[in-house]
Design an enzyme around this catalytic site. Structure first.
Site, PDB file in Angstrom:
ATOM      1  N   HIS A 145      19.861  24.654-111.904  1.00 38.52           N
ATOM      2  CA  HIS A 145      21.286  24.352-111.880  1.00 38.52           C
ATOM      3  C   HIS A 145      21.764  24.373-113.340  1.00 38.52           C
ATOM      4  O   HIS A 145      20.975  24.143-114.252  1.00 38.52           O
ATOM      5  CB  HIS A 145      21.405  22.942-111.286  1.00 38.52           C
ATOM      6  CG  HIS A 145      22.784  22.449-111.058  1.00 38.52           C
ATOM      7  ND1 HIS A 145      23.512  21.823-112.041  1.00 38.52           N
ATOM      8  CD2 HIS A 145      23.565  22.458-109.953  1.00 38.52           C
ATOM      9  CE1 HIS A 145      24.684  21.469-111.533  1.00 38.52           C
ATOM     10  NE2 HIS A 145      24.739  21.845-110.267  1.00 38.52           N
ATOM     11  N   ASP A 189      14.278  17.599-112.336  1.00 38.94           N
ATOM     12  CA  ASP A 189      15.615  17.357-111.789  1.00 38.94           C
ATOM     13  C   ASP A 189      15.439  17.162-110.291  1.00 38.94           C
ATOM     14  O   ASP A 189      15.198  18.117-109.557  1.00 38.94           O
ATOM     15  CB  ASP A 189      16.496  18.573-112.136  1.00 38.94           C
ATOM     16  CG  ASP A 189      17.778  18.637-111.306  1.00 38.94           C
ATOM     17  OD1 ASP A 189      17.974  17.785-110.421  1.00 38.94           O
ATOM     18  OD2 ASP A 189      18.571  19.556-111.546  1.00 38.94           O
ATOM     19  N   GLN A 230      18.323  17.134-105.642  1.00 45.10           N
ATOM     20  CA  GLN A 230      18.329  17.613-104.256  1.00 45.10           C
ATOM     21  C   GLN A 230      17.067  17.213-103.500  1.00 45.10           C
ATOM     22  O   GLN A 230      16.945  17.514-102.308  1.00 45.10           O
ATOM     23  CB  GLN A 230      18.467  19.146-104.223  1.00 45.10           C
ATOM     24  CG  GLN A 230      19.712  19.677-104.873  1.00 45.10           C
ATOM     25  CD  GLN A 230      20.985  19.338-104.118  1.00 45.10           C
ATOM     26  OE1 GLN A 230      20.937  18.884-102.963  1.00 45.10           O
ATOM     27  NE2 GLN A 230      22.120  19.532-104.747  1.00 45.10           N
ATOM     28  N   LYS A 244      24.126  11.949-103.867  1.00 43.17           N
ATOM     29  CA  LYS A 244      23.573  12.959-102.979  1.00 43.17           C
ATOM     30  C   LYS A 244      22.618  12.335-101.955  1.00 43.17           C
ATOM     31  O   LYS A 244      22.118  13.018-101.077  1.00 43.17           O
ATOM     32  CB  LYS A 244      22.843  14.035-103.790  1.00 43.17           C
ATOM     33  CG  LYS A 244      23.800  14.868-104.654  1.00 43.17           C
ATOM     34  CD  LYS A 244      23.128  16.082-105.212  1.00 43.17           C
ATOM     35  CE  LYS A 244      23.852  16.686-106.391  1.00 43.17           C
ATOM     36  NZ  LYS A 244      25.087  17.387-106.024  1.00 43.17           N
ATOM     37  N   CYS A 263      26.973  26.392-109.192  1.00 43.72           N
ATOM     38  CA  CYS A 263      26.560  26.008-110.555  1.00 43.72           C
ATOM     39  C   CYS A 263      25.154  26.526-110.845  1.00 43.72           C
ATOM     40  O   CYS A 263      24.363  25.852-111.526  1.00 43.72           O
ATOM     41  CB  CYS A 263      26.639  24.504-110.777  1.00 43.72           C
ATOM     42  SG  CYS A 263      28.307  23.870-110.608  1.00 43.72           S
TER      43      CYS A 263
END
Lengths: 150, 410
Positions: free
Chosen positions: B127, B204, B207, B230, B368
């Site tokens: 991302h 990261d 998600q 999220k 993104c």
């Protein structure tokens, strides 16, 4: 479904499938790239000026149905117009797609551009409809080679 | 096993009042969970309760309310620590979200320890938030970025990754689950490879955390960052987990209140972890809401929820694959939540508008992750992303909507 049909009118679907003036112009006076970073729409607009007149307009690129049809209809609409006439047309078109009131009935002068009347019901799509116009405007009024809707 | 028996999706939907909404005359079908998930009533109630009963500033007042607020905020930190199995609550730093987590590490770790010519490895499916901070560092310090390539299914080439390490490799920053493709990367294995070269790794996890159980010690991540919003929590708050040894070596990210022990005009002594990285009044209600979010997840059968999500994703993949002209982007063997697709000859933006007319919320665009779009030779995709409250019936509505898109645009 009706607002959707208003948005995707026949004229728009037709110009999306078979865009007019969809070609590179080797002898263009001005070549400007227009980009909508939000959705990745990207067009190159070619303009040939003769004195103050927009002698020819063509475009290349990719994007959604609204942006592509708008570029196509625009190219046909401004060909043969003076810069001032083309800008005046943009101003009226802008009112149409943003849903501004039209007390002087200027919108009646739009011809095929009127097919974009449904855009005003979809605020997220206004930028799609005016991307090519912004690019043309930059070609007429500035020295920039790239414009962005953001 | 029939997951519907242990996980009642219709019961869970009752916890999310927004899902009852009608959009354009149709029941809302919310399939934009990778952008942000919806919030359960208990989280909203807890945030409201905090403002009604405890609101005050934390870590500084001797009065009753300040003490209550501090307790609620710090209790949330400990809940999150348990949720990700961090060794110590001081390794759990509140940030605004994943983006700030990455920027914090780029500023306070990499800027301090990396030198010109050093190399950072990222991946082809990052991302923008896990690309741009490292590019800024590249431009400032002259470090180099190396990018792990991926195959046509959207899987990272781990063999290639292994060969990318040199004696100048000083950092690895990779995504756990791709927001554009849904690929689950083998992060434990990738961390192991990096550690064989004594290179620390940031993951990261934005998600990943909503869709699988995360154990930062098992992964052996040096840094792991994610956002509350999220994973059914509020916006504006997230977590950077970091190993204590590394966090201790790092310089503060921002200066201000709460991150100091003492200040004179001659000298400032920084506060201990985690407060050293938490300058200024934080998003207190966000932290409290995040704590309630963890309680919510712990209160359901999360493993069954995950299994349900997998079933819905698998069903959606099959249903959409059967539609002529639909191309699925991202066909990794290990996937979570995300179904990116294109329709031949139709731009994703038009797909999004027509689906919205039927109350279906999806994301369209480059997500993104423009390098991912370039890799697959497309300007954008349409993306349906699922959460625990989505149903197979909603997938059927999506499929019907896609047929309508094709009918309208031809």
């Amino acid at each position: 479904m009706s607002a959707l049909r208003e948005l995707y009118q026949e004229v728009i679907l037709d110009h999306n499938k078979s865009p007019r003036n969809f070609r590179k112009m080797e002898d263009a006076t001005r070549t400007v790239e227009g980009y909508n970073p939000l959705c990745g729409d990207r067009y190159t607009v070619y303009v040939k000026f003769e004195d103050d007149m927009v002698k020819d307009v063509s475009f290349e690129g990719a994007g959604c149905a609204i942006s592509k049809a708008s570029a196509s209809v625009m190219s046909a609409a401004v060909k043969g117009k003076t810069k001032a006439e083309a800008e005046a047309l943009f101003a009226v078109f802008h009112k149409l797609v943003t849903g501004e009131p039209d007390p002087t009935q200027e919108l009646d002068t739009l011809g095929k551009l009127a097919a974009f009347s449904g855009v005003s019901e979809f605020p997220a799509r206004v930028k799609c409809a005016i991307l090519a116009w912004h690019t043309l405007y930059a070609a007429m009024e500035s020295n920039e080679e790239k414009v962005s809707t953001e | 096993m029939d997951v519907e028996k242990t996980f009642d999706v219709h019961r869970i939907r009752e916890d999310f009042p927004i899902l009852k909404q009608v959009v354009n005359g149709k029941p809302l079908v919310y399939l934009d969970n990778a952008a942000t998930s919806q919030k359960p009533q208990v989280v909203l109630d807890e945030m409201n309760r905090y403002y009604l009963e405890e609101n005050s500033n934390i870590h500084r007042g001797v009065h009753f309310l300040s003490d209550k607020a501090t307790q609620s905020y710090e209790a949330a930190r400990k809940k999150i620590r348990n949720f990700i199995n961090a060794n110590d609550h001081r390794e759990v730093i509140f940030v605004r979200g994943t983006t700030e987590g990455v920027n914090l590490v780029a500023s306070s770790y990499a800027r301090r320890f990396l030198k010109e010519g050093d190399e950072i490895i990222i991946s082809a499916m990052e991302h923008h938030s896990n690309i741009v901070p490292w590019q800024m560092l590249r431009d400032e310090k002259g470090v180099k970025l190396r990018v792990i390539p991926m195959n046509d299914n959207g899987e990272l080439l781990i063999d290639e990754y292994e060969t990318m390490f040199t004696n100048r490799t000083k950092f690895v920053a990779i995504v756990h689950v791709s927001n554009a493709l849904g690929t689950i990367n083998p992060v434990k294995q990738m961390v192991n490879i990096a550690h064989r070269h004594d290179v620390p790794v940031l993951i990261d996890g934005a998600q990943a955390v909503p869709h699988m159980r995360i154990d930062v010690q098992d992964i052996d991540a040096d840094f792991y960052t994610f956002s509350a919003h999220k994973m059914y929590g509020p916006t504006g708050v997230g977590i950077l987990y970091g190993k204590r040894r590394l966090l201790e070596e790092m310089i503060p990210y921002q200066g201000g209140g709460d991150m100091i022990k003492s200040v004179t005009f001659e000298k400032t002594i920084y506060n201990d972890l985690p407060h050293k990285f938490e300058a200024g009044t934080p998003n207190i209600v966000g932290g409290v809401g995040f704590g309630a979010t963890i309680d919510f997840i712990n209160g359901i059968d999360f493993d069954a929820a995950i299994a349900h999500e997998e079933e819905v994703l698998g069903y959606a993949t099959n249903v959409l694959s059967d539609i002529k002209r639909v191309r699925i982007i991202g066909t990794a063997r290990e996937k979570a939540s995300v179904l990116s697709f294109t329709i031949d000859g139709i731009h994703p933006h038009d797909i999004g508008t027509i689906l919205d007319d039927d109350g279906i919320a999806i994301r369209t665009g480059h997500h993104c992750a423009q390098p991912v779009m370039i890799r697959f030779g497309i300007p954008a995709t349409a993306r349906a992303s699922f959460a625990m409250y989505n149903t197979k019936e909603e997938v059927d509505v999506l499929a019907k909507g896609i047929h309508k898109v094709i009918e309208v645009l031809g």
